[in-house]
Design a protein around this motif. Structure first.
Motif, PDB file in Angstrom:
ATOM      1  N   PRO A 156     -13.834  57.613  36.358  1.00 22.62           N
ATOM      2  CA  PRO A 156     -13.414  56.220  36.204  1.00 22.62           C
ATOM      3  C   PRO A 156     -14.070  55.498  35.033  1.00 22.62           C
ATOM      4  CG  PRO A 156     -15.009  56.399  37.978  1.00 22.62           C
ATOM      5  CD  PRO A 156     -14.699  57.803  37.542  1.00 22.62           C
ATOM      6  N   GLY A 157     -15.070  56.115  34.431  1.00 20.64           N
ATOM      7  CA  GLY A 157     -15.783  55.466  33.334  1.00 20.64           C
ATOM      8  C   GLY A 157     -15.178  55.772  31.973  1.00 20.64           C
ATOM      9  N   THR A 158     -16.031  55.982  30.991  1.00 20.64           N
ATOM     10  CA  THR A 158     -15.571  56.259  29.633  1.00 20.64           C
ATOM     11  C   THR A 158     -14.964  57.653  29.541  1.00 20.64           C
ATOM     12  OG1 THR A 158     -17.772  57.070  29.025  1.00 20.64           O
ATOM     13  CG2 THR A 158     -17.303  54.737  28.626  1.00 20.64           C
ATOM     14  N   PHE A 159     -14.120  57.837  28.537  1.00 23.02           N
ATOM     15  CA  PHE A 159     -13.465  59.130  28.317  1.00 23.02           C
ATOM     16  C   PHE A 159     -13.976  59.691  26.995  1.00 23.02           C
ATOM     17  CE2 PHE A 159      -9.933  61.963  27.167  1.00 23.02           C
ATOM     18  CZ  PHE A 159      -9.760  62.638  28.368  1.00 23.02           C
ATOM     19  N   PRO A 160     -14.848  60.734  27.039  1.00 23.94           N
ATOM     20  CA  PRO A 160     -15.435  61.273  25.807  1.00 23.94           C
ATOM     21  C   PRO A 160     -14.373  61.750  24.822  1.00 23.94           C
ATOM     22  CG  PRO A 160     -16.515  62.170  27.757  1.00 23.94           C
ATOM     23  CD  PRO A 160     -15.294  61.458  28.245  1.00 23.94           C
ATOM     24  N   ALA A 161     -14.658  61.596  23.549  1.00 22.23           N
ATOM     25  CA  ALA A 161     -13.692  61.955  22.508  1.00 22.23           C
ATOM     26  C   ALA A 161     -13.335  63.442  22.555  1.00 22.23           C
ATOM     27  CB  ALA A 161     -14.257  61.576  21.142  1.00 22.23           C
ATOM     28  N   TRP A 162     -14.314  64.310  22.890  1.00 21.86           N
ATOM     29  CA  TRP A 162     -14.032  65.749  22.866  1.00 21.86           C
ATOM     30  C   TRP A 162     -13.006  66.151  23.917  1.00 21.86           C
ATOM     31  CZ3 TRP A 162     -14.973  68.474  27.288  1.00 21.86           C
ATOM     32  CH2 TRP A 162     -15.901  67.954  28.187  1.00 21.86           C
ATOM     33  N   LYS A 163     -12.876  65.358  24.991  1.00 19.97           N
ATOM     34  CA  LYS A 163     -11.898  65.691  26.026  1.00 19.97           C
ATOM     35  C   LYS A 163     -10.466  65.484  25.553  1.00 19.97           C
ATOM     36  CE  LYS A 163     -14.539  65.237  30.322  1.00 19.97           C
ATOM     37  NZ  LYS A 163     -14.562  64.655  31.686  1.00 19.97           N
ATOM     38  N   ARG A 164     -10.294  64.782  24.445  1.00 23.37           N
ATOM     39  CA  ARG A 164      -8.956  64.557  23.923  1.00 23.37           C
ATOM     40  C   ARG A 164      -8.334  65.836  23.364  1.00 23.37           C
ATOM     41  NH1 ARG A 164      -7.420  59.272  23.577  1.00 23.37           N
ATOM     42  NH2 ARG A 164      -9.055  57.777  24.163  1.00 23.37           N
TER      43      ARG A 164
ATOM     44  N   PHE B 222      -8.357  55.545  45.629  1.00 25.81           N
ATOM     45  CA  PHE B 222      -7.527  55.025  46.714  1.00 25.81           C
ATOM     46  C   PHE B 222      -6.945  53.661  46.353  1.00 25.81           C
ATOM     47  CE2 PHE B 222     -10.254  58.179  48.588  1.00 25.81           C
ATOM     48  CZ  PHE B 222      -9.406  58.847  49.457  1.00 25.81           C
ATOM     49  N   SER B 223      -7.030  53.326  45.065  1.00 33.45           N
ATOM     50  CA  SER B 223      -6.526  52.047  44.579  1.00 33.45           C
ATOM     51  C   SER B 223      -5.529  52.265  43.447  1.00 33.45           C
ATOM     52  CB  SER B 223      -7.682  51.170  44.081  1.00 33.45           C
ATOM     53  OG  SER B 223      -7.202  50.057  43.365  1.00 33.45           O
ATOM     54  N   VAL B 224      -4.284  51.880  43.676  1.00 31.45           N
ATOM     55  CA  VAL B 224      -3.275  51.961  42.621  1.00 31.45           C
ATOM     56  C   VAL B 224      -3.674  51.070  41.450  1.00 31.45           C
ATOM     57  CG1 VAL B 224      -0.877  51.440  42.030  1.00 31.45           C
ATOM     58  CG2 VAL B 224      -1.405  52.553  44.205  1.00 31.45           C
ATOM     59  N   GLU B 225      -4.180  49.881  41.754  1.00 32.20           N
ATOM     60  CA  GLU B 225      -4.562  48.935  40.710  1.00 32.20           C
ATOM     61  C   GLU B 225      -5.668  49.498  39.824  1.00 32.20           C
ATOM     62  OE1 GLU B 225      -4.272  48.249  43.919  1.00 32.20           O
ATOM     63  OE2 GLU B 225      -2.415  47.075  43.836  1.00 32.20           O
ATOM     64  N   ALA B 226      -6.650  50.168  40.428  1.00 28.27           N
ATOM     65  CA  ALA B 226      -7.744  50.749  39.650  1.00 28.27           C
ATOM     66  C   ALA B 226      -7.239  51.861  38.735  1.00 28.27           C
ATOM     67  CB  ALA B 226      -8.826  51.278  40.585  1.00 28.27           C
ATOM     68  N   LEU B 227      -6.334  52.677  39.246  1.00 28.66           N
ATOM     69  CA  LEU B 227      -5.775  53.750  38.427  1.00 28.66           C
ATOM     70  C   LEU B 227      -4.963  53.196  37.259  1.00 28.66           C
ATOM     71  CD1 LEU B 227      -4.716  56.255  41.228  1.00 28.66           C
ATOM     72  CD2 LEU B 227      -6.337  56.734  39.381  1.00 28.66           C
ATOM     73  N   LEU B 228      -4.183  52.163  37.515  1.00 28.25           N
ATOM     74  CA  LEU B 228      -3.380  51.563  36.451  1.00 28.25           C
ATOM     75  C   LEU B 228      -4.267  50.904  35.408  1.00 28.25           C
ATOM     76  CD1 LEU B 228      -0.417  50.011  38.479  1.00 28.25           C
ATOM     77  CD2 LEU B 228      -0.458  52.156  37.189  1.00 28.25           C
ATOM     78  N   ALA B 229      -5.350  50.284  35.848  1.00 30.29           N
ATOM     79  CA  ALA B 229      -6.280  49.657  34.908  1.00 30.29           C
ATOM     80  C   ALA B 229      -6.946  50.712  34.030  1.00 30.29           C
ATOM     81  CB  ALA B 229      -7.334  48.841  35.667  1.00 30.29           C
ATOM     82  N   TRP B 230      -7.325  51.837  34.638  1.00 30.64           N
ATOM     83  CA  TRP B 230      -7.928  52.928  33.867  1.00 30.64           C
ATOM     84  C   TRP B 230      -6.930  53.477  32.856  1.00 30.64           C
ATOM     85  CZ3 TRP B 230      -6.456  57.997  33.230  1.00 30.64           C
ATOM     86  CH2 TRP B 230      -7.384  58.834  32.593  1.00 30.64           C
ATOM     87  N   ARG B 231      -5.690  53.630  33.293  1.00 31.74           N
ATOM     88  CA  ARG B 231      -4.661  54.188  32.395  1.00 31.74           C
ATOM     89  C   ARG B 231      -4.398  53.265  31.220  1.00 31.74           C
ATOM     90  NH1 ARG B 231      -2.934  57.067  29.476  1.00 31.74           N
ATOM     91  NH2 ARG B 231      -1.047  58.358  29.506  1.00 31.74           N
ATOM     92  N   GLU B 232      -4.467  51.975  31.462  1.00 31.69           N
ATOM     93  CA  GLU B 232      -4.273  51.004  30.384  1.00 31.69           C
ATOM     94  C   GLU B 232      -5.428  51.061  29.400  1.00 31.69           C
ATOM     95  OE1 GLU B 232      -2.640  48.038  28.045  1.00 31.69           O
ATOM     96  OE2 GLU B 232      -1.705  49.160  29.697  1.00 31.69           O
ATOM     97  N   ARG B 233      -6.618  51.341  29.910  1.00 32.10           N
ATOM     98  CA  ARG B 233      -7.824  51.371  29.071  1.00 32.10           C
ATOM     99  C   ARG B 233      -7.938  52.676  28.291  1.00 32.10           C
ATOM    100  NH1 ARG B 233     -10.930  50.816  32.906  1.00 32.10           N
ATOM    101  NH2 ARG B 233     -11.983  52.824  33.055  1.00 32.10           N
ATOM    102  N   VAL B 234      -7.505  53.779  28.908  1.00 31.67           N
ATOM    103  CA  VAL B 234      -7.630  55.090  28.275  1.00 31.67           C
ATOM    104  C   VAL B 234      -6.249  55.550  27.817  1.00 31.67           C
ATOM    105  CG1 VAL B 234      -8.358  57.477  28.581  1.00 31.67           C
ATOM    106  CG2 VAL B 234      -9.599  55.646  29.741  1.00 31.67           C
ATOM    107  N   ARG B 235      -5.985  55.431  26.538  1.00 33.01           N
ATOM    108  CA  ARG B 235      -4.697  55.817  25.977  1.00 33.01           C
ATOM    109  C   ARG B 235      -4.757  57.277  25.550  1.00 33.01           C
ATOM    110  NH1 ARG B 235      -1.559  51.321  24.766  1.00 33.01           N
ATOM    111  NH2 ARG B 235      -2.253  49.603  26.119  1.00 33.01           N
ATOM    112  N   LEU B 236      -3.857  58.092  26.097  1.00 32.10           N
ATOM    113  CA  LEU B 236      -3.830  59.517  25.803  1.00 32.10           C
ATOM    114  C   LEU B 236      -2.406  59.953  25.474  1.00 32.10           C
ATOM    115  CD1 LEU B 236      -6.104  60.723  28.746  1.00 32.10           C
ATOM    116  CD2 LEU B 236      -6.742  60.627  26.333  1.00 32.10           C
ATOM    117  N   ASP B 237      -2.294  60.970  24.624  1.00 35.20           N
ATOM    118  CA  ASP B 237      -0.987  61.479  24.216  1.00 35.20           C
ATOM    119  C   ASP B 237      -0.629  62.785  24.915  1.00 35.20           C
ATOM    120  OD1 ASP B 237      -0.630  59.359  22.392  1.00 35.20           O
ATOM    121  OD2 ASP B 237      -1.800  60.415  20.872  1.00 35.20           O
ATOM    122  N   VAL B 238      -1.369  63.122  25.961  1.00 36.53           N
ATOM    123  CA  VAL B 238      -1.091  64.335  26.733  1.00 36.53           C
ATOM    124  C   VAL B 238      -0.751  63.918  28.167  1.00 36.53           C
ATOM    125  CG1 VAL B 238      -2.623  65.757  25.312  1.00 36.53           C
ATOM    126  CG2 VAL B 238      -3.522  64.625  27.360  1.00 36.53           C
TER     127      VAL B 238
END
Length: 231
Positions: free
Chosen positions: A114-122, A133-149
Motif C-alpha cells: 500500500p505504500g510507495t512503488f519502487p522504480a525497479w518494480k516497473r 478490504f477497502s475498495v476506496e483504498a485500492l482505488l486511491a492507490w491505483r490513482e497514485r501509482v500509474r502503471l502501464d502493465v
C-alpha cells in the motif's frame, strides 16, 4: 470449480516455510488440466542455483508466468538471504530468457504494497496489489501509482473471525473493518458476500485489469456466487 470465473490460477510457493511440492510442478499440472497458471517463487528459500533449477524445470514443463515474492517469515530455520525479488526478476529475464525456444520470454510479476512503488518494480510484466478490504483504498492507490502493465487488486474471502484476527496480527498493512469481522462471526457467508461485492465494485470501476481472488476454503461457494453474478 473456479474455471468459469477465473482466467488464471496463482500457485502458492511454500508460504509457511515447510517442504512442499514445487509450485512449478503444480503449475504444470494446472496447465495439463486446461487452466492457465502463474507459479509463485519466493526469494526466502532460494539461492541462484535453486532459482535456475526452477527455471529449467519450468522451461521443460512449459510454465512461463511467475510471481516473485519476498516470502513470509519461515516457521523453522532462516532465509538464504542470497536472492531478493529484484535479483530474481533480473535472473528470470536473463537466464530464463536464454531458455526460450518459441520467441516468447517468460512473464514476471511482482507484488505492490500500500505504500510507495519502487522504480525497479516497473520492469515487471504485471503487478498484484496487496489484499485490501477497502475498495476506496485500492482505488486511491491505483490513482497514485500509474502503471502501464496489467494490475490486479487483491481480494480475500474472510472465512472466519479467527482468520480475520490472525491476518490482522500477521500483516499490519492490512486493515480489516471491525464491522466485517463481526458480520463474519455471526454468519460464515458474510465474508463471501463482502468479497463478491468488492469484486463487482472493482470491476465496475475499470481501474484494474482484474482481481487476485483468494477464496481460501470457501472456493466452491465463491465460484457459484460469482458465476451467477457475472452471468
Amino acid at each position: 470449480m473456479l474455471t468459469p470465473v477465473a482466467s488464471a490460477f496463482l500457485i502458492p510457493d511454500n508460504h509457511l516455510g515447510r517442504a512442499t511440492v514445487s509450485s512449478v510442478a503444480v503449475a504444470h499440472e494446472v496447465e495439463a488440466m486446461g487452466g492457465r497458471s502463474i507459479a509463485c517463487l519466493n526469494s526466502r528459500d532460494r539461492n541462484e542455483l535453486g532459482l535456475r533449477r526452477d527455471l529449467l524445470t519450468a522451461a521443460a514443463y512449459g510454465v512461463d508466468q511467475f510471481l516473485c515474492v519476498y516470502g513470509d517469515k519461515p516457521t523453522t530455520g532462516g532465509r538464504t538471504s542470497e536472492l531478493t525479488v529484484r535479483t530474481m526478476l533480473d535472473e528470470i529475464r536473463a537466464f530464463g530468457g536464454d531458455l526460450v525456444t518459441d520467441g516468447t520470454p517468460p512473464r514476471v510479476g511482482v507484488v505492490a504494497g500500500p505504500g510507495t512503488f519502487p522504480a525497479w518494480k516497473r520492469a515487471a510484466d504485471f503487478v498484484f496489489a496487496q489484499v485490501s478490504f477497502s475498495v476506496e483504498a485500492l482505488l486511491a492507490w491505483r490513482e497514485r501509482v500509474r502503471l502501464d502493465v496489467p494490475v490486479y487488486a487483491g481480494v480475500m474471502v474472510l472465512a472466519s473471525e479467527k482468520l480475520a484476527r490472525r491476518l490482522a496480527a500477521a500483516i499490519p498493512d492490512i486493515t480489516i473493518p471491525e464491522d466485517l469481522v463481526r458480520r463474519v462471526a455471526a454468519d460464515r457467508d458474510a465474508g463471501i458476500d463482502a468479497a463478491c461485492e468488492q469484486v463487482l465494485a472493482l470491476r465496475a470501476s475499470g481501474a484494474f485489469d482484474g482481481v487476485h481472488l483468494i477464496p481460501v476454503a470457501r472456493y466452491r461457494a465463491v465460484a457459484a456466487r460469482l458465476e451467477a453474478l457475472l452471468a
